[in-house]
Enzyme design. Structure first.
Site, PDB file in Angstrom:
ATOM      1  N   LEU A  36      41.397  -2.605 -43.419  1.00 59.81           N
ATOM      2  CA  LEU A  36      40.237  -2.237 -44.238  1.00 59.81           C
ATOM      3  C   LEU A  36      40.191  -2.952 -45.585  1.00 59.81           C
ATOM      4  CD1 LEU A  36      40.317   1.598 -43.528  1.00 59.81           C
ATOM      5  CD2 LEU A  36      39.061  -0.183 -42.299  1.00 59.81           C
ATOM      6  N   HIS A  40      34.459  -2.003 -45.857  1.00 52.96           N
ATOM      7  CA  HIS A  40      34.606  -0.787 -45.045  1.00 52.96           C
ATOM      8  C   HIS A  40      34.529   0.460 -45.931  1.00 52.96           C
ATOM      9  CE1 HIS A  40      37.107  -3.822 -42.708  1.00 52.96           C
ATOM     10  NE2 HIS A  40      36.246  -3.440 -41.804  1.00 52.96           N
ATOM     11  N   GLN A  64      34.890  -7.627 -27.238  1.00 53.36           N
ATOM     12  CA  GLN A  64      34.041  -8.457 -28.104  1.00 53.36           C
ATOM     13  C   GLN A  64      34.714  -9.767 -28.511  1.00 53.36           C
ATOM     14  OE1 GLN A  64      33.859  -5.165 -31.042  1.00 53.36           O
ATOM     15  NE2 GLN A  64      33.888  -6.772 -32.587  1.00 53.36           N
ATOM     16  N   GLY A 150      27.580  -2.585 -41.830  1.00 52.09           N
ATOM     17  CA  GLY A 150      27.395  -3.499 -42.958  1.00 52.09           C
ATOM     18  C   GLY A 150      26.408  -4.613 -42.614  1.00 52.09           C
ATOM     19  N   GLN A 156      24.432  -7.970 -35.786  1.00 50.83           N
ATOM     20  CA  GLN A 156      25.004  -6.778 -35.148  1.00 50.83           C
ATOM     21  C   GLN A 156      24.180  -5.531 -35.506  1.00 50.83           C
ATOM     22  OE1 GLN A 156      29.378  -5.923 -35.058  1.00 50.83           O
ATOM     23  NE2 GLN A 156      28.887  -4.504 -36.679  1.00 50.83           N
TER      24      GLN A 156
END
Ligand code: AMP
Length: 286
Positions: A36, A40, A64, A150, A156
């Site tokens: 992190l 995050h 992924q 984010g 995404q």
């Protein structure tokens, strides 16, 4: 903070919360791959501001990553992550096991057709199928009212919003701005791969995007001209190779020839040595 591995335990823990005062209490969910950083933690902050209980997941999702990508090398430090989340007042840290998430014989994938084939999807053709599959699985397990993503990964976020709409998933998707180091580099767990020289060279990415933003503000709206300008800037810097620089419609991610100042995504990916970095800016709202 409760730290939980098993689905059953998580359901059990969240059940009373979901049952009492239905419609009144909200669960915020922040899915991550761990290691992190402040990006995050801003997602956590946002979730804590807007919801009654915050769940963070840490799972390095193999589907992924393509063969040959950095799944094995991806940085991991669960103890440090847990400490950071505890300090921020996170209620639940969920870190499922590989066997629970992808048991032997696992066969089902979710794909948001065309949106996953452009931009990063060109050089990572299976990436977004892995992302949407894991995010939908996690949303089904946690059943949050809100989920946080984010804008660093703008494509995404667009894809997840589309999936949630198309599949009638009852969750509100919220996004936060890109968090950067003081020198402008977007925070990423992968920045740890960069040598000192590479890190200095990588600054050409945010710098060139910032130049494009300025030029657009000054009225340069021709997409070809803007892409050429970006290429000229980056080509000047050794160690950095462009994967793509694209200006696309913010919703369809389709090609455009002229910038619409209200709905354009300006996104780029570069390779600095072996490390692939992405960055973007958005004209409009996601
Ligand atoms: P990851 O752990 O890389 O899968 O990222 C988990 C979440 O953090 C995703 O929603 C990312 O978009 C978000 N995120 C990663 N880096 C940043 C950043 N620099 N600024 C804002 N959000 C970020």
């Amino acid at each position: 903070m409760k730290t939980i591995k098993s689905f059953g335990e998580l359901k059990e823990l969240l059940r009373p919360f979901k049952c009492s005062d239905p419609g009144q209490r909200t669960i915020g969910f922040v899915p991550t791959m761990g290691f992190l950083h402040q990006g995050h933690l801003e997602l956590v902050e946002q979730s804590k501001k807007e919801t009654d209980l915050t769940v963070v997941s840490i799972f390095v999702n193999p589907t992924q990553f393509a063969p040959g990508e950095d799944f094995d090398a991806y940085p991991r430090d669960l103890d440090r992550d847990a400490e950071l989340l505890k300090e921020r007042g996170v209620d639940v840290l969920f870190f499922p096991t590989m066997d629970d998430m992808y048991p032997e014989g696992y066969a089902t994938y979710v794909e948001v057709a065309e949106l996953g084939k452009v931009l990063c999807g060109k050089s990572r053709p299976t990436h977004f199928k892995g992302v949407t599959t894991i995010v939908l699985k996690l949303l089904n397990i946690v059943e949050p009212t809100h989920a946080y993503f984010g804008r660093k990964d703008a494509q995404q976020a667009v894809i997840i919003k589309k999936m949630v709409t198309d599949l009638n998933v009852g969750v509100t998707i919220r996004t936060i701005p890109i968090q950067r180091d003081p020198d402008g580099l977007a925070l990423s767990s992968r920045n740890i791969y960069l040598s000192t020289e590479e890190r200095a060279a990588a600054l050409v990415l945010p710098r060139s995007l910032e130049l494009l933003r300025k030029k657009i503000r000054e009225g340069m709206l021709d997409v070809d001209e803007l892409r050429q300008l970006f290429r000229r800037e980056v080509d000047n810097v050794s160690l950095v190779e462009i994967d793509y620089i694209e200006l696309v419609d913010l919703e369809s991610l389709g090609e455009i020839t002229v910038v619409d100042p209200d709905k354009t995504l300006v996104a780029a990916a570069v390779r600095v040595g072996k490390t692939r970095l992405i960055d973007n800016f958005i004209l409009g709202e996601i």
